[in-house]
Design a protein around this motif. Sequence first.
Motif, PDB file in Angstrom:
ATOM      1  N   UNK A  68       0.842  -1.209   0.000  1.00 53.55           N
ATOM      2  CA  UNK A  68       0.000   0.000   0.000  1.00 53.55           C
ATOM      3  C   UNK A  68       0.871   1.251   0.000  1.00 53.55           C
ATOM      4  N   UNK A  69       1.920   1.263   0.819  1.00 54.85           N
ATOM      5  CA  UNK A  69       2.824   2.421   0.855  1.00 54.85           C
ATOM      6  C   UNK A  69       3.498   2.630  -0.493  1.00 54.85           C
ATOM      7  N   UNK A  70       3.891   1.542  -1.131  1.00 55.72           N
ATOM      8  CA  UNK A  70       4.509   1.645  -2.459  1.00 55.72           C
ATOM      9  C   UNK A  70       3.544   2.200  -3.491  1.00 55.72           C
ATOM     10  N   UNK A  71       2.311   1.765  -3.467  1.00 58.32           N
ATOM     11  CA  UNK A  71       1.306   2.276  -4.402  1.00 58.32           C
ATOM     12  C   UNK A  71       1.028   3.756  -4.175  1.00 58.32           C
ATOM     13  N   UNK A  72       0.961   4.177  -2.921  1.00 55.71           N
ATOM     14  CA  UNK A  72       0.753   5.600  -2.625  1.00 55.71           C
ATOM     15  C   UNK A  72       1.924   6.437  -3.123  1.00 55.71           C
ATOM     16  N   UNK A  73       3.146   5.938  -2.957  1.00 57.53           N
ATOM     17  CA  UNK A  73       4.322   6.657  -3.430  1.00 57.53           C
ATOM     18  C   UNK A  73       4.284   6.781  -4.954  1.00 57.53           C
ATOM     19  N   UNK A  74       3.923   5.689  -5.636  1.00 59.30           N
ATOM     20  CA  UNK A  74       3.852   5.717  -7.099  1.00 59.30           C
ATOM     21  C   UNK A  74       2.798   6.707  -7.567  1.00 59.30           C
ATOM     22  N   UNK A  75       1.641   6.738  -6.922  1.00 64.19           N
ATOM     23  CA  UNK A  75       0.578   7.671  -7.306  1.00 64.19           C
ATOM     24  C   UNK A  75       1.017   9.118  -7.101  1.00 64.19           C
ATOM     25  N   UNK A  76       1.698   9.400  -5.987  1.00 67.91           N
ATOM     26  CA  UNK A  76       2.166  10.768  -5.714  1.00 67.91           C
ATOM     27  C   UNK A  76       3.218  11.196  -6.729  1.00 67.91           C
ATOM     28  N   UNK A  77       4.146  10.304  -7.052  1.00 69.35           N
ATOM     29  CA  UNK A  77       5.183  10.625  -8.035  1.00 69.35           C
ATOM     30  C   UNK A  77       4.595  10.795  -9.439  1.00 69.35           C
ATOM     31  N   UNK A  78       3.586  10.003  -9.783  1.00 66.17           N
ATOM     32  CA  UNK A  78       2.940  10.143 -11.093  1.00 66.17           C
ATOM     33  C   UNK A  78       2.239  11.492 -11.199  1.00 66.17           C
ATOM     34  N   UNK A  79       1.617  11.929 -10.123  1.00 63.82           N
ATOM     35  CA  UNK A  79       0.959  13.243 -10.127  1.00 63.82           C
ATOM     36  C   UNK A  79       1.994  14.361 -10.266  1.00 63.82           C
ATOM     37  N   UNK A  80       3.103  14.254  -9.546  1.00 65.16           N
ATOM     38  CA  UNK A  80       4.158  15.264  -9.643  1.00 65.16           C
ATOM     39  C   UNK A  80       4.756  15.286 -11.049  1.00 65.16           C
ATOM     40  N   UNK A  81       4.925  14.124 -11.655  1.00 65.58           N
ATOM     41  CA  UNK A  81       5.455  14.054 -13.022  1.00 65.58           C
ATOM     42  C   UNK A  81       4.485  14.664 -14.020  1.00 65.58           C
ATOM     43  N   UNK A  82       3.184  14.462 -13.813  1.00 63.04           N
ATOM     44  CA  UNK A  82       2.185  15.061 -14.696  1.00 63.04           C
ATOM     45  C   UNK A  82       2.247  16.588 -14.611  1.00 63.04           C
ATOM     46  N   UNK A  83       2.456  17.129 -13.416  1.00 63.30           N
ATOM     47  CA  UNK A  83       2.579  18.584 -13.280  1.00 63.30           C
ATOM     48  C   UNK A  83       3.833  19.096 -13.978  1.00 63.30           C
TER      49      UNK A  83
END
Length: 123
Positions: free
Chosen positions: A15-30
């Motif tokens: 779960x922690x890994x998935x949350x990290x991936x989602x946060x990094x994907x959002x930052x990359x989209x920005x």
Amino acid sequence: MLAVALLAVTTLGLIAGQLWIAREAHAMAMREHAAWIVDAVAEAMREPAAGDSAIRQWSTLAAALLPHGEASVRESGGVSAARVTWAAMRNLPRADEVIDKPESCGGADVPAGSSCVALAFAK
């Protein structure tokens, strides 16, 4: 009992890994949106008739796509630099904790808590 504990720890790690991936994907989209906008600003400023209206148009789009987004152009010694800044996401590592720390944004000071993409161009 040991198997349940191991399963719980493994699940929490996933779960922690998935949350990290989602946060990094959002930052990359920005960052991707900012790079697209800064490229468009640089391209628009190459036209002789372009000016404040083009910057206002792209700054409006930056504000719509990025949190507190702003586009600007600065000239120095015959070289211009298009820059897009936006409010950085929370829960990211502090600047002194980042291993691969990027340089300042085109030689300009960026306020704390902000991210930036810059592109130098000649008219």
